[in-house]
Design a protein around this motif. Structure first.
Motif, PDB file in Angstrom:
ATOM      1  N   ILE B  12     -20.659 -49.498  19.961  1.00 25.64           N
ATOM      2  CA  ILE B  12     -21.705 -49.880  20.902  1.00 25.64           C
ATOM      3  C   ILE B  12     -23.065 -49.909  20.215  1.00 25.64           C
ATOM      4  N   GLY B  13     -24.008 -50.532  20.853  1.00 24.91           N
ATOM      5  CA  GLY B  13     -25.365 -50.652  20.308  1.00 24.91           C
ATOM      6  C   GLY B  13     -25.941 -52.023  20.645  1.00 24.91           C
ATOM      7  N   ASP B  14     -27.233 -52.157  20.390  1.00 24.78           N
ATOM      8  CA  ASP B  14     -27.937 -53.407  20.726  1.00 24.78           C
ATOM      9  C   ASP B  14     -27.293 -54.635  20.086  1.00 24.78           C
ATOM     10  N   THR B  15     -27.638 -55.788  20.623  1.00 27.16           N
ATOM     11  CA  THR B  15     -27.111 -57.033  20.074  1.00 27.16           C
ATOM     12  C   THR B  15     -27.715 -57.276  18.685  1.00 27.16           C
ATOM     13  N   GLY B  16     -26.895 -57.782  17.799  1.00 27.82           N
ATOM     14  CA  GLY B  16     -27.380 -58.148  16.472  1.00 27.82           C
ATOM     15  C   GLY B  16     -27.500 -57.010  15.474  1.00 27.82           C
ATOM     16  N   VAL B  17     -27.031 -55.804  15.818  1.00 24.80           N
ATOM     17  CA  VAL B  17     -27.149 -54.704  14.863  1.00 24.80           C
ATOM     18  C   VAL B  17     -26.008 -54.714  13.841  1.00 24.80           C
ATOM     19  N   GLY B  18     -25.000 -55.529  14.114  1.00 26.11           N
ATOM     20  CA  GLY B  18     -23.910 -55.662  13.143  1.00 26.11           C
ATOM     21  C   GLY B  18     -22.617 -54.976  13.534  1.00 26.11           C
ATOM     22  N   LYS B  19     -22.408 -54.818  14.844  1.00 27.86           N
ATOM     23  CA  LYS B  19     -21.193 -54.152  15.310  1.00 27.86           C
ATOM     24  C   LYS B  19     -19.938 -54.921  14.877  1.00 27.86           C
ATOM     25  N   SER B  20     -19.944 -56.228  15.173  1.00 30.64           N
ATOM     26  CA  SER B  20     -18.767 -57.031  14.841  1.00 30.64           C
ATOM     27  C   SER B  20     -18.565 -57.100  13.329  1.00 30.64           C
ATOM     28  N   CYS B  21     -19.657 -57.109  12.587  1.00 35.31           N
ATOM     29  CA  CYS B  21     -19.553 -57.163  11.131  1.00 35.31           C
ATOM     30  C   CYS B  21     -18.971 -55.879  10.565  1.00 35.31           C
ATOM     31  N   LEU B  22     -19.355 -54.748  11.159  1.00 38.43           N
ATOM     32  CA  LEU B  22     -18.779 -53.475  10.729  1.00 38.43           C
ATOM     33  C   LEU B  22     -17.273 -53.476  10.958  1.00 38.43           C
ATOM     34  N   LEU B  23     -16.883 -53.971  12.100  1.00 41.97           N
ATOM     35  CA  LEU B  23     -15.460 -54.012  12.414  1.00 41.97           C
ATOM     36  C   LEU B  23     -14.726 -54.919  11.422  1.00 41.97           C
ATOM     37  N   LEU B  24     -15.294 -56.079  11.175  1.00 43.30           N
ATOM     38  CA  LEU B  24     -14.651 -57.038  10.279  1.00 43.30           C
ATOM     39  C   LEU B  24     -14.544 -56.450   8.864  1.00 43.30           C
ATOM     40  N   GLN B  25     -15.589 -55.787   8.447  1.00 44.85           N
ATOM     41  CA  GLN B  25     -15.575 -55.179   7.115  1.00 44.85           C
ATOM     42  C   GLN B  25     -14.502 -54.090   7.049  1.00 44.85           C
ATOM     43  N   ALA B  63     -19.927 -56.047  23.595  1.00 43.47           N
ATOM     44  CA  ALA B  63     -21.113 -56.896  23.597  1.00 43.47           C
ATOM     45  C   ALA B  63     -22.357 -56.028  23.677  1.00 43.47           C
ATOM     46  N   GLY B  64     -23.370 -56.387  22.903  1.00 50.82           N
ATOM     47  CA  GLY B  64     -24.580 -55.587  22.909  1.00 50.82           C
ATOM     48  C   GLY B  64     -25.621 -56.092  23.895  1.00 50.82           C
ATOM     49  N   GLN B  65     -25.491 -57.344  24.294  1.00 51.63           N
ATOM     50  CA  GLN B  65     -26.532 -57.908  25.152  1.00 51.63           C
ATOM     51  C   GLN B  65     -26.546 -57.260  26.529  1.00 51.63           C
ATOM     52  N   GLU B  66     -27.748 -57.031  26.980  1.00 56.98           N
ATOM     53  CA  GLU B  66     -27.956 -56.394  28.269  1.00 56.98           C
ATOM     54  C   GLU B  66     -27.193 -57.119  29.391  1.00 56.98           C
ATOM     55  N   ALA B  67     -27.175 -58.455  29.317  1.00 56.82           N
ATOM     56  CA  ALA B  67     -26.548 -59.242  30.385  1.00 56.82           C
ATOM     57  C   ALA B  67     -25.070 -58.902  30.566  1.00 56.82           C
ATOM     58  N   PHE B  68     -24.428 -58.423  29.503  1.00 58.70           N
ATOM     59  CA  PHE B  68     -22.990 -58.173  29.599  1.00 58.70           C
ATOM     60  C   PHE B  68     -22.673 -56.690  29.738  1.00 58.70           C
ATOM     61  N   ARG B  69     -23.695 -55.920  30.047  1.00 57.34           N
ATOM     62  CA  ARG B  69     -23.507 -54.474  30.101  1.00 57.34           C
ATOM     63  C   ARG B  69     -22.452 -54.073  31.130  1.00 57.34           C
ATOM     64  N   SER B  70     -22.367 -54.849  32.202  1.00 58.86           N
ATOM     65  CA  SER B  70     -21.402 -54.458  33.239  1.00 58.86           C
ATOM     66  C   SER B  70     -19.985 -54.427  32.698  1.00 58.86           C
ATOM     67  N   ILE B  71     -19.629 -55.377  31.845  1.00 59.34           N
ATOM     68  CA  ILE B  71     -18.258 -55.271  31.324  1.00 59.34           C
ATOM     69  C   ILE B  71     -18.177 -54.286  30.175  1.00 59.34           C
ATOM     70  N   THR B  72     -19.228 -54.184  29.411  1.00 57.03           N
ATOM     71  CA  THR B  72     -19.197 -53.238  28.286  1.00 57.03           C
ATOM     72  C   THR B  72     -18.904 -51.827  28.787  1.00 57.03           C
ATOM     73  N   ARG B  73     -19.614 -51.458  29.841  1.00 61.61           N
ATOM     74  CA  ARG B  73     -19.442 -50.117  30.425  1.00 61.61           C
ATOM     75  C   ARG B  73     -17.995 -49.791  30.740  1.00 61.61           C
ATOM     76  N   SER B  74     -17.302 -50.796  31.240  1.00 64.60           N
ATOM     77  CA  SER B  74     -15.944 -50.506  31.707  1.00 64.60           C
ATOM     78  C   SER B  74     -15.000 -50.243  30.540  1.00 64.60           C
TER      79      SER B  74
END
Lengths: 830, 213
Positions: B12-25, B63-74
């Motif tokens: 988790i974390g803000d959008t663009g901090v590199g979450k998906s990249c960390l996972l891919l790495q 997802a880090g974007q605020e708009a998608f927080r509702s699904i992220t939370r779940s």
């Protein structure tokens, strides 16, 4: 060396001709694509991945992303502008490729490229007609033909569009029928592109695509919008303002302008993916629905509930998954499941995973239920209301009711047992208040309780000879109470009790009560017999223990005038069974019970804090007949009051009138209580002789309690667990009804304590008849405490002795609850 | 493939901090400079070894974007570990940590191990958040801290594996009830027959215990 040489060459070339601009690069890649298709031969069986097309697409995307990084303050770069202005018809080409799939694989590539464009750019200008028309056309390709090879790409595109709508709600208009062009123009791809990428055959009308299920208006480009747009349209780029309704027009229409036929295509399309065999696809569709449903805009919520069957589809799917659970699933397997949505796919791959009959179906069902519950919590209140109504009508009332009510029919008991287990689990796991409310209301109904067939059949299911059915139904009731709403607890438990109709001071009965507590014959017997000596010692020991506990818990015996009463209450429970048959005469675990009771009581205080139950606050009005006794320890004061009351009754008739009591205003504090009681007695128990009808629920509980010796251990455990939960509730009359052993009632009025007494009598008579009964009691206790699962399964049980041990422990628990509530009341009054 | 335990992680974390990249790495050992915006959850998995035991990490990238927080939370529920990521070159991503932490603690189980990650350590020249600040935040909130670079792979393995070690230790200490899948831990298939049976019995007896002690 070579690289340095090429660098030199490049520099030389740059001097001669400056490097191509980004737009020129962009145009170059576009030209290469056109060139490819101009020379493309269908006979060539090459796959698109073996062509340069993916490379060119990738480069074009990259150029757009790069230029966007350099753009200031939302202005659009030349490459993206070329796409948006349609000077480079890239989006149309993607649409054509998605339709034609030439060369093979192009469809998938077109969809992923479109998705990537929308996801990588911060401002994809979807509200421009040149962008959204191709997108709409591309949606035609997303029609979930069963196991479409590109379903993953399709649903990703849909999810991306949902994400865009989530950020800019006005975009929802693009995906509703009034804003979609008529079918023929939607199917037709611009001529220049079509010439380039011809379709092999005539386009088929997509079968499952909701776009084609409705009759379009002759002029679909009405200037209305279903969702009021507040998008700050960058008209610098989107010159075709006709595409989006202007803000004024949409704001004027307070009434949303949709008709019966109107559809919210985006959601409808997503719904068609819910049946995919690919869990990842289902997950994306679920996410898309949740993203759009969670928008705070009322218009979108109305659109979702009125123009799409999303709630109905989701709940139908729940009911369908429920029905597919095999009838021979073991109810015991249901309870251990712990399933959240989005998780399902992982488990099924593991073949070695501990599966049992029905595992897959149960997992699928509870995963879906979790999705419904999560959606409920996250979605707009309008959608939540619609969804919960649908949940009740299409799931609970159709799937649940049928199975629960059919216990009498052939094979019905089995299915009612499983249904009780499943629905109890459902209620246990749901977390959204709307679903809990809907669930509770469905169970307890409205109006007179005896007229609510579902509740009555549940109660009857508890009273059958089928122990499995009884057990699962009791567990269901336990959950109903744990997840109780004010309405459900009122209906199930309080509807009769709160009239205080059980309360009926009866001089004779009171004598009985005194006799019981100080039984003369028993006393005589004690003197004769050694066992009785032990009993006396036992009672002393219990008394000491109680004192110890009271002191340890900070209740000072000297300071509290009511000490004697709580002592008597506790004594009544703890001395219900004679020492001779106790399995644990030392009573080593009282402290444990007290701590448990404290913890649970706190929980109940929190749960019921929002209920409008009578509390001690606000009861200071003189008119309130309930005033003092709203405290949980009402019993103590009732009892305290009862003695003077009794005297009064002796002197006069028991219906001492108000005048009389007023004369006695100068009496001491204790006697004031009696005064209140008399007043109340007149108020409430106007017809003294009437026996109290405890209602079907308590009747069932008491009946099961009185027959504990006939039922298995597990049933008894759950039964006593339900009753102790009720006893913990901080409700004045419920407390009094369950926890006051000295409660005056008519002879036939059933109370918890009377039921326990009867049972204790029965057990005390029966158990000594067992050969070597003390040893049997000791062994049974050891086995029950060992928690050895093999004991549960073995057939060698002494049900009678087991029920004795449950009763013994239950009495300790009740004593602890009474004490904890008393203690709490004391603290409150300090 | 057989494993002794499966741990569920969330990133988790803000959008663009590199979450998906960390996972891919971590899962593919590669870096992809341009990444599509994550909207829903993306899954990744990798097997690691701790104490000679095979452990499967099932990682949920959100997802880090605020708009998608509702699904992220779940998706927080039932996670045993969380990587809370910020970008050392963007102070705002560090400033939002408290909100993320509150959200995570509210929607997940209390024993969840949280690893704080300052990503993009390769961009030293653009650094806006000092390493000491990350350390202080972690100390204050009882988190484990590490700076990583999804680009150079520095500390990426360690971040995922140290979190797993911490979870593993909690299992050894009995903090995590491994029979309750709500804790984000599953026992591998080879244990399942024994584990399943005793789990069922244990729950029955647990009810008995409720009445007796």
């Amino acid at each position: 060396m070579l690289s340095r040489f090429s660098d030199v060459l490049q520099t030389a070339a740059d001097v001669l001709a400056p490097p191509a601009s980004r737009l020129e690069d962009f145009q170059y890649h576009w030209k290469m694509i056109i060139h490819f298709y101009q020379n493309y031969d269908d006979c060539n069986k090459i796959h698109i991945e073996d062509t340069r097309i993916p490379h060119h697409f990738h480069q074009m995307l990259q150029l757009i992303v790069d230029e966007e990084k350099e753009q200031q303050g939302g202005t659009v770069g030349p490459c993206l502008e070329a796409v948006v202005q349609r000077s480079i018809c890239w989006l149309d080409a993607l649409t054509a490729l998605a339709a034609a799939d030439r060369p093979p694989g192009a469809r998938s590539l077109a969809l992923t490229t479109g998705t990537a464009l929308l996801r990588r750019t911060r401002q994809p200008f979807v509200n421009s007609a040149h962008v959204f028309r191709p997108l709409q056309r591309m949606l035609i390709q997303c029609n979930e033909n069963p196991a479409s090879p590109t379903e993953r790409e399709e649903v990703e595109l849909l999810l991306t569009l949902c994400g865009l709508v989530r950020k800019e709600p006005g975009l929802a208009n693009i995906f509703t029928t009034p804003f979609v062009e008529d079918k023929s123009s939607l199917l037709s791809i611009p001529e220049d592109i079509q010439k380039l990428i011809p379709l092999k055959s005539k386009v088929q009308m997509p079968k499952k695509n909701p776009l084609f299920e409705v009759e379009m208006m002759p002029n679909p480009m009405r200037n209305i919008s279903i969702v009021r747009t507040n998008s700050k349209d960058d008209s610098a780029v989107t010159k075709s303002s006709s595409s989006i309704a202007d803000d004024n027009a949409s704001c004027k229409s307070q009434k949303t302008v949709y008709e019966d036929n109107d559809k919210f295509l985006l959601i409808d399309l997503l719904l068609s993916y819910l049946n995919s065999a690919d869990n990842q696809v289902v997950l994306r569709a679920c996410e898309g629905i949740m993203i759009v449903s969670s928008l705070p805009e009322d218009d979108i919520a109305n659109l979702v509930t009125s123009c799409s069957p999303v709630c109905e589809t989701i709940i139908d799917k729940l009911a369908e998954k429920y029905k597919s659970i095999p009838p021979h699933t073991d109810p015991n397997d249901v309870d251990h499941l712990n399933i959240t949505w989005a998780y399902v796919a992982q488990d099924f791959g593991d073949k070695g995973y501990n599966k049992f009959n029905g595992y897959r179906e149960l997992t699928s069902f509870f995963s879906w239920l979790d999705y419904c519950d999560t959606l409920m919590k996250e979605c707009h209140p309008c959608i939540a209301a619609h969804l919960s109504r649908t949940f009740r009508a299409q799931f609970l009332e159709s799937a649940g009711e049928l199975a629960l009510g059919g216990a009498g029919s052939a094979g019905g008991a089995r299915s009612a047992t499983l249904a009780a287990a499943l629905l109890a689990k459902c209620l246990r796991v749901v977390d959204s208040q709307e679903l809990i409310n809907e669930f509770s209301n469905w169970l307890v109904g409205e109006g007179e309780m005896s007229e609510w067939p579902l509740l009555l059949s549940l109660i009857n299911n508890c009273l059958t000879e089928d122990h499995d059915l009884t057990l699962e139904t009791l567990r269901f009731f336990e959950t109903i109470i744990e997840k109780g709403t004010e309405h459900s607890i009122n209906r199930l438990v309080l509807s009769r009790v709160c009239s205080r109709g059980y309360y009926a001071p009866q001089p004779l009965l009171e004598e009985d009560e005194r006799d019981r507590l100080n039984d003369l014959s028993l006393a005589r017997e004690r003197e004769r017999n050694r066992e009785a000596m032990k009993q006396l010692q036992h009672e002393d020991h219990i008394n000491e223990q109680i004192n110890d506990i009271l002191q340890h818990e900070g209740v000072d015996t000297k300071e509290q005038p009511d000490m004697e009463n709580i002592h008597r209450v506790i004594n009544s429970f703890l001395l219900l069974l004679p020492r001779a048959v106790l399995s644990d005469p030392v009573g080593a675990d009282y402290e444990h019970y007290i701590h448990d009771a404290q913890r649970h009581y706190q929980l109940w205080l929190e749960i019921t804090s929002t209920f409008s139950w009578p509390t001690e606050q606000g009861d200071n009005t003189a008119s309130s007949t309930h005033s003092y006794d709203s405290r949980p320890e009402a019993d103590i004061h009732l009892d305290e009051a009862f003695r003077p009351l009794h005297r009064t009754i002796d002197k006069d008739t028991w219906t001492t009138d108000n005048e009389h009591t007023k004369d006695n205003d100068t009496r001491d504090k204790t006697e004031c209580f009696s005064q209140k009681l008399i007043i109340r007695s007149r108020d409430v128990t106007s017809s003294v002789a009437e026996d109290f009808d405890e209602g079907p629920f308590f009747r069932m509980l008491f009946k099961l309690l009185s027959e504990m010796h006939l039922r298995p251990y597990q049933v008894n455990l759950h039964l006593t667990s339900i009753i102790s939960k009720l006893a913990l509730m901080p409700h004045l009359y419920l407390h009094e009804y369950l926890l006051n052993p000295m409660l005056p009632t008519t002879k036939k009025t059933q109370t918890l304590f009377k039921t326990l007494q009867d049972l204790a009598k029965k057990l005390t008579m029966e158990i000594p008849r067992i050969k070597n009964y003390k040893k049997v009691i000791e062994n049974t206790r050891l086995q029950l405490m060992s928690e050895d699962p093999s004991y549960d399964e073995s057939g060698d049980h002494n049900q009678l002795v087991e029920s004795l041990i449950v009763l013994e422990e239950f009495c300790k628990e009740l004593a602890a609850i009474a004490f904890v509530k008393y203690q709490h009341g004391m603290h409150m009054h300090r | 493939m057989a494993y002794a335990y499966l741990f569920k992680y969330i990133i988790i974390g803000d959008t663009g901090v590199g979450k998906s990249c960390l996972l891919l790495q971590f899962t593919d050992k590669r870096f992809q400079p341009v990444h599509d915006l994550t909207i829903g959850v993306e899954f990744g998995a990798r097997m690691i070894t701790i104490d000679g035991k095979q452990i499967k990490l099932q990682i949920w990238d959100t997802a880090g974007q605020e708009a998608f927080r509702s699904i992220t939370r779940s998706y927080y529920r039932g996670a045993a570990g969380a990587l809370l990521v910020y970008d050392i070159t963007r102070r705002d991503t560090f400033n939002h940590l408290t909100t993320w932490l509150e959200d995570a603690r509210q929607h997940s189980n209390s024993n969840m191990v949280i690893m704080l990650i300052g990503n993009k350590s390769d961009l030293e020249s653009r650094r806006e958040v000092k390493k000491e600040e990350g350390e202080a935040f972690a100390r204050e909130h009882g988190l484990v801290f590490m700076e990583t670079s999804a680009k150079t792979a520095a500390n990426v393995e360690e971040a995922f594996i140290n979190t797993a070690k911490e979870i593993y230790e909690k299992i050894q200490e009995g903090v995590f009830d491994i029979n309750n899948e709500a804790n984000g831990i599953k026992i591998g298939p080879q244990h399942s027959t024994g584990g399943g049976a005793s789990g069922a019995g244990g729950a029955g007896a647990g009810a008995a215990g409720g009445g007796c002690c």
